[in-house]
Scaffold this active site. Structure first.
Site, PDB file in Angstrom:
ATOM      1  N   ILE A   1      -5.740   7.015 -14.713  1.00  0.00           N
ATOM      2  CA  ILE A   1      -6.383   7.829 -15.752  1.00  0.00           C
ATOM      3  C   ILE A   1      -5.322   8.572 -16.568  1.00  0.00           C
ATOM      4  O   ILE A   1      -5.384   8.600 -17.801  1.00  0.00           O
ATOM      5  CB  ILE A   1      -7.369   8.825 -15.103  1.00  0.00           C
ATOM      6  CG1 ILE A   1      -8.566   8.054 -14.553  1.00  0.00           C
ATOM      7  CG2 ILE A   1      -7.808   9.901 -16.089  1.00  0.00           C
ATOM      8  CD1 ILE A   1      -9.465   8.868 -13.647  1.00  0.00           C
TER       9      ILE A   1
ATOM     10  N   HIS B   1     -22.908  17.022  -8.103  1.00  0.00           N
ATOM     11  CA  HIS B   1     -22.851  17.198  -6.651  1.00  0.00           C
ATOM     12  C   HIS B   1     -22.515  18.635  -6.254  1.00  0.00           C
ATOM     13  O   HIS B   1     -22.115  18.892  -5.127  1.00  0.00           O
ATOM     14  CB  HIS B   1     -21.863  16.198  -6.032  1.00  0.00           C
ATOM     15  CG  HIS B   1     -22.336  14.784  -6.114  1.00  0.00           C
ATOM     16  ND1 HIS B   1     -21.534  13.691  -5.884  1.00  0.00           N
ATOM     17  CD2 HIS B   1     -23.567  14.272  -6.390  1.00  0.00           C
ATOM     18  CE1 HIS B   1     -22.242  12.572  -6.041  1.00  0.00           C
ATOM     19  NE2 HIS B   1     -23.469  12.899  -6.346  1.00  0.00           N
TER      20      HIS B   1
ATOM     21  N   ALA C   1     -14.119  11.153  -7.982  1.00  0.00           N
ATOM     22  CA  ALA C   1     -12.982  11.718  -7.268  1.00  0.00           C
ATOM     23  C   ALA C   1     -11.628  11.245  -7.808  1.00  0.00           C
ATOM     24  O   ALA C   1     -10.636  11.962  -7.738  1.00  0.00           O
ATOM     25  CB  ALA C   1     -13.097  11.397  -5.782  1.00  0.00           C
TER      26      ALA C   1
ATOM     27  N   PHE D   1     -12.057   9.475  -1.642  1.00  0.00           N
ATOM     28  CA  PHE D   1     -12.541   8.977  -0.354  1.00  0.00           C
ATOM     29  C   PHE D   1     -12.219   7.513  -0.135  1.00  0.00           C
ATOM     30  O   PHE D   1     -12.032   7.064   0.961  1.00  0.00           O
ATOM     31  CB  PHE D   1     -14.055   9.128  -0.267  1.00  0.00           C
ATOM     32  CG  PHE D   1     -14.493  10.542  -0.070  1.00  0.00           C
ATOM     33  CD1 PHE D   1     -13.679  11.467   0.544  1.00  0.00           C
ATOM     34  CD2 PHE D   1     -15.751  10.930  -0.497  1.00  0.00           C
ATOM     35  CE1 PHE D   1     -14.098  12.761   0.730  1.00  0.00           C
ATOM     36  CE2 PHE D   1     -16.182  12.226  -0.308  1.00  0.00           C
ATOM     37  CZ  PHE D   1     -15.356  13.144   0.300  1.00  0.00           C
ATOM     38  N   ARG D   2     -12.211   6.742  -1.202  1.00  0.00           N
ATOM     39  CA  ARG D   2     -12.246   5.291  -0.993  1.00  0.00           C
ATOM     40  C   ARG D   2     -10.953   4.562  -1.311  1.00  0.00           C
ATOM     41  O   ARG D   2     -10.842   3.382  -1.065  1.00  0.00           O
ATOM     42  CB  ARG D   2     -13.420   4.680  -1.761  1.00  0.00           C
ATOM     43  CG  ARG D   2     -14.730   5.060  -1.102  1.00  0.00           C
ATOM     44  CD  ARG D   2     -15.945   4.571  -1.829  1.00  0.00           C
ATOM     45  NE  ARG D   2     -17.152   5.018  -1.130  1.00  0.00           N
ATOM     46  CZ  ARG D   2     -17.693   6.213  -1.260  1.00  0.00           C
ATOM     47  NH1 ARG D   2     -17.147   7.103  -2.066  1.00  0.00           N
ATOM     48  NH2 ARG D   2     -18.768   6.535  -0.574  1.00  0.00           N
TER      49      ARG D   2
ATOM     50  N   THR E   1      -7.352  12.872  -8.343  1.00  0.00           N
ATOM     51  CA  THR E   1      -6.261  12.500  -7.426  1.00  0.00           C
ATOM     52  C   THR E   1      -4.901  12.890  -8.009  1.00  0.00           C
ATOM     53  O   THR E   1      -3.995  13.267  -7.278  1.00  0.00           O
ATOM     54  CB  THR E   1      -6.251  10.985  -7.101  1.00  0.00           C
ATOM     55  OG1 THR E   1      -6.199  10.249  -8.324  1.00  0.00           O
ATOM     56  CG2 THR E   1      -7.471  10.567  -6.318  1.00  0.00           C
TER      57      THR E   1
ATOM     58  N   CYS F   1     -31.840  33.535   2.297  1.00  0.00           N
ATOM     59  CA  CYS F   1     -32.104  34.530   1.244  1.00  0.00           C
ATOM     60  C   CYS F   1     -31.431  34.178  -0.073  1.00  0.00           C
ATOM     61  O   CYS F   1     -31.561  34.902  -1.047  1.00  0.00           O
ATOM     62  CB  CYS F   1     -31.706  35.933   1.705  1.00  0.00           C
ATOM     63  SG  CYS F   1     -29.916  36.216   1.737  1.00  0.00           S
TER      64      CYS F   1
ATOM     65  N   ASP G   1     -14.756  20.177  -7.502  1.00  0.00           N
ATOM     66  CA  ASP G   1     -13.530  20.981  -7.496  1.00  0.00           C
ATOM     67  C   ASP G   1     -13.408  21.933  -8.683  1.00  0.00           C
ATOM     68  O   ASP G   1     -12.465  22.724  -8.749  1.00  0.00           O
ATOM     69  CB  ASP G   1     -12.304  20.054  -7.432  1.00  0.00           C
ATOM     70  CG  ASP G   1     -12.300  18.986  -8.529  1.00  0.00           C
ATOM     71  OD1 ASP G   1     -12.726  19.277  -9.663  1.00  0.00           O
ATOM     72  OD2 ASP G   1     -11.862  17.849  -8.242  1.00  0.00           O
TER      73      ASP G   1
ATOM     74  N   GLN H   1     -19.147  13.961 -10.504  1.00  0.00           N
ATOM     75  CA  GLN H   1     -19.489  13.948  -9.073  1.00  0.00           C
ATOM     76  C   GLN H   1     -18.542  14.862  -8.319  1.00  0.00           C
ATOM     77  O   GLN H   1     -18.681  15.049  -7.118  1.00  0.00           O
ATOM     78  CB  GLN H   1     -19.349  12.522  -8.523  1.00  0.00           C
ATOM     79  CG  GLN H   1     -20.237  11.519  -9.225  1.00  0.00           C
ATOM     80  CD  GLN H   1     -19.892  10.091  -8.811  1.00  0.00           C
ATOM     81  OE1 GLN H   1     -20.303   9.619  -7.765  1.00  0.00           O
ATOM     82  NE2 GLN H   1     -19.127   9.404  -9.640  1.00  0.00           N
TER      83      GLN H   1
HETATM   84  P1  NAD Z   1     -14.559   7.467  -4.694  1.00  0.00           P
HETATM   85  O1  NAD Z   1     -13.532   8.094  -3.785  1.00  0.00           O
HETATM   86  O2  NAD Z   1     -15.605   6.648  -4.096  1.00  0.00           O
HETATM   87  O3  NAD Z   1     -13.813   6.547  -5.759  1.00  0.00           O
HETATM   88  C1  NAD Z   1     -12.704   6.998  -6.476  1.00  0.00           C
HETATM   89  C2  NAD Z   1     -12.234   5.839  -7.346  1.00  0.00           C
HETATM   90  O4  NAD Z   1     -11.212   6.353  -8.204  1.00  0.00           O
HETATM   91  C3  NAD Z   1     -11.627   4.683  -6.557  1.00  0.00           C
HETATM   92  O5  NAD Z   1     -12.287   3.494  -6.941  1.00  0.00           O
HETATM   93  C4  NAD Z   1     -10.147   4.664  -6.981  1.00  0.00           C
HETATM   94  O6  NAD Z   1      -9.658   3.349  -7.170  1.00  0.00           O
HETATM   95  C5  NAD Z   1     -10.159   5.397  -8.289  1.00  0.00           C
HETATM   96  N1  NAD Z   1      -8.965   6.207  -8.575  1.00  0.00           N
HETATM   97  C6  NAD Z   1      -8.328   7.061  -7.741  1.00  0.00           C
HETATM   98  N2  NAD Z   1      -7.333   7.702  -8.389  1.00  0.00           N
HETATM   99  C7  NAD Z   1      -7.320   7.204  -9.661  1.00  0.00           C
HETATM  100  C8  NAD Z   1      -6.521   7.452 -10.813  1.00  0.00           C
HETATM  101  N3  NAD Z   1      -5.542   8.365 -10.802  1.00  0.00           N
HETATM  102  N4  NAD Z   1      -6.784   6.746 -11.938  1.00  0.00           N
HETATM  103  C9  NAD Z   1      -7.762   5.798 -11.974  1.00  0.00           C
HETATM  104  N5  NAD Z   1      -8.568   5.540 -10.910  1.00  0.00           N
HETATM  105  C10 NAD Z   1      -8.358   6.245  -9.784  1.00  0.00           C
HETATM  106  O7  NAD Z   1     -15.135   8.641  -5.587  1.00  0.00           O
HETATM  107  P2  NAD Z   1     -16.580   8.876  -6.167  1.00  0.00           P
HETATM  108  O8  NAD Z   1     -17.075   7.652  -6.824  1.00  0.00           O
HETATM  109  O9  NAD Z   1     -16.495  10.140  -6.924  1.00  0.00           O
HETATM  110  O10 NAD Z   1     -17.513   9.129  -4.896  1.00  0.00           O
HETATM  111  C11 NAD Z   1     -17.065  10.003  -3.868  1.00  0.00           C
HETATM  112  C12 NAD Z   1     -17.943  11.188  -3.545  1.00  0.00           C
HETATM  113  O11 NAD Z   1     -17.130  12.155  -2.886  1.00  0.00           O
HETATM  114  C13 NAD Z   1     -18.516  11.911  -4.722  1.00  0.00           C
HETATM  115  O12 NAD Z   1     -19.838  12.090  -4.409  1.00  0.00           O
HETATM  116  C14 NAD Z   1     -17.803  13.265  -4.789  1.00  0.00           C
HETATM  117  O13 NAD Z   1     -18.761  14.308  -4.838  1.00  0.00           O
HETATM  118  C15 NAD Z   1     -17.069  13.429  -3.499  1.00  0.00           C
HETATM  119  N6  NAD Z   1     -15.614  13.820  -3.627  1.00  0.00           N
HETATM  120  C16 NAD Z   1     -15.214  14.757  -4.528  1.00  0.00           C
HETATM  121  C17 NAD Z   1     -13.862  15.092  -4.660  1.00  0.00           C
HETATM  122  C18 NAD Z   1     -13.455  16.127  -5.695  1.00  0.00           C
HETATM  123  O14 NAD Z   1     -14.242  16.993  -6.031  1.00  0.00           O
HETATM  124  N7  NAD Z   1     -12.247  16.043  -6.250  1.00  0.00           N
HETATM  125  C19 NAD Z   1     -12.902  14.481  -3.841  1.00  0.00           C
HETATM  126  C20 NAD Z   1     -13.348  13.520  -2.900  1.00  0.00           C
HETATM  127  C21 NAD Z   1     -14.717  13.205  -2.822  1.00  0.00           C
HETATM  128 ZN    ZN Z   2     -28.990  35.487   3.726  1.00  0.00          ZN
END
Ligand code: NAD
Ligand code: ZN
Length: 244
Positions: free
Chosen positions: A235, A125, A27, A38-39, A31, A136, A110, A107
């Site tokens: 990133i 995911h 995720a 999420f975290r 961002t 169906c 989007d 993961q």
């Molecule tokens: P996570 O939210 O657990 O962890 C994200 C990590 O990215 C954090 O440790 C954070 O410190 C770091 N981070 C955030 N922005 C950053 C940046 N700009 N540069 C560097 N590091 C950065 O995410 P996860 O490990 O992918 O697990 C969350 C679950 O939620 C996944 O299973 C995913 O499917 C889902 N999810 C997806 C999205 C999406 O599709 N964009 C968004 C939220 C959650």
């Molecule tokens: Zn159907």
């Protein structure tokens, strides 16, 4: 913390020395496109129900209407069509243009890696861009999902399920993902807390097989010791410096 010149040089060397690169993204990759993770401290889930309960297959089966309300809220689903890839996504797409064989194991749900031009993307995911009928199997596009509070199958009327892997469901492509990582000459992990199984075991296996591993993530993870290089910085800034 910001990335140091030494870290950039080391990463440039690792990337330069690898033809086949596997990239595990989470995720944090999105961002900088405006999609909260999420975290992080400002991640969007801070409700009384746990995330794992709200985004679970059990909850969907028990109460599809309540599930869809929570799901839309958690994933900002109304906006998903408007988000744009950022410099991190573009950096990975450009590696392919440089002639590297890049396999992205994401993961994220989007669709932004594909929109940036990456061609080998395993959406481990699933995707937010469609929802299918559990009975169906008819797929429905996001437009349709957005028009209905409780989206129902156009063929049979059953409540649609988003085409994302919910808690309680198996990750269908996990074996292919492990294979891709084990075939690579470098594993990059970007923007993942590495808290979600089984995906977080991919770097464990790769490191065990002796494949060089590098991480770009704001915060430390409990697997940092496995990596040859950990960059605890953004990133976007890291990728911009790598390209410069
Ligand atoms: P996570 O939210 O657990 O962890 C994200 C990590 O990215 C954090 O440790 C954070 O410190 C770091 N981070 C955030 N922005 C950053 C940046 N700009 N540069 C560097 N590091 C950065 O995410 P996860 O490990 O992918 O697990 C969350 C679950 O939620 C996944 O299973 C995913 O499917 C889902 N999810 C997806 C999205 C999406 O599709 N964009 C968004 C939220 C959650
Ligand atoms: Zn159907």
């Amino acid at each position: 913390m910001s990335v140091t010149e030494r870290q950039v040089q080391y990463l440039r060397q690792l990337v330069g020395g690898a033809r086949r690169i596997a990239v595990l993204t989470g995720a944090g990759m999105s961002t900088e496109s405006g999609i909260p993770d999420f975290r992080s401290a400002d991640g969007l889930w801070s409700r009384d129900m746990s995330l794992a309960d709200a985004v679970s297959v059990d909850y969907f089966q028990r109460d599809p209407a309540a599930f869809w309300r929570a799901f839309r809220d958690i994933f900002h689903i109304k906006l998903v069509g408007d988000y744009q890839p950022n410099d991190g996504h573009r950096f990975l797409a450009a590696l392919e243009e440089d002639g590297k064989e890049v396999t992205i194991l994401t993961q994220n749900i989007d669709g932004l890696h594909g929109r940036a031009g990456s061609r080998r993307v395993l959406e481990l995911h699933g995707t937010l861009l469609t929802a299918s009928c559990p009975d169906c199997r008819t797929p429905h596009p996001l437009d349709y999902v957005q028009q209905h509070e409780l989206p129902a199958c156009r063929r049979c009327g059953a409540a649609l399920k988003p085409d994302v892997v919910l808690y309680g469901e198996a990750v269908p492509m996990i074996d292919v993902a492990f294979q891709a990582a084990l075939n690579a000459e470098l594993l990059l992990v970007m923007g993942s807390s590495l808290e979600v199984s089984p995906v977080n075991l991919i770097p464990v296996e790769a490191a065990r097989a002796g494949i060089p591993c590098a991480l770009i993530n704001y915060t430390p993870t409990r697997f940092d010791a496995l990596f040859d290089l950990c960059i605890h910085a953004g990133i976007g800034e890291t990728c911009r410096q790598l390209r410069s």
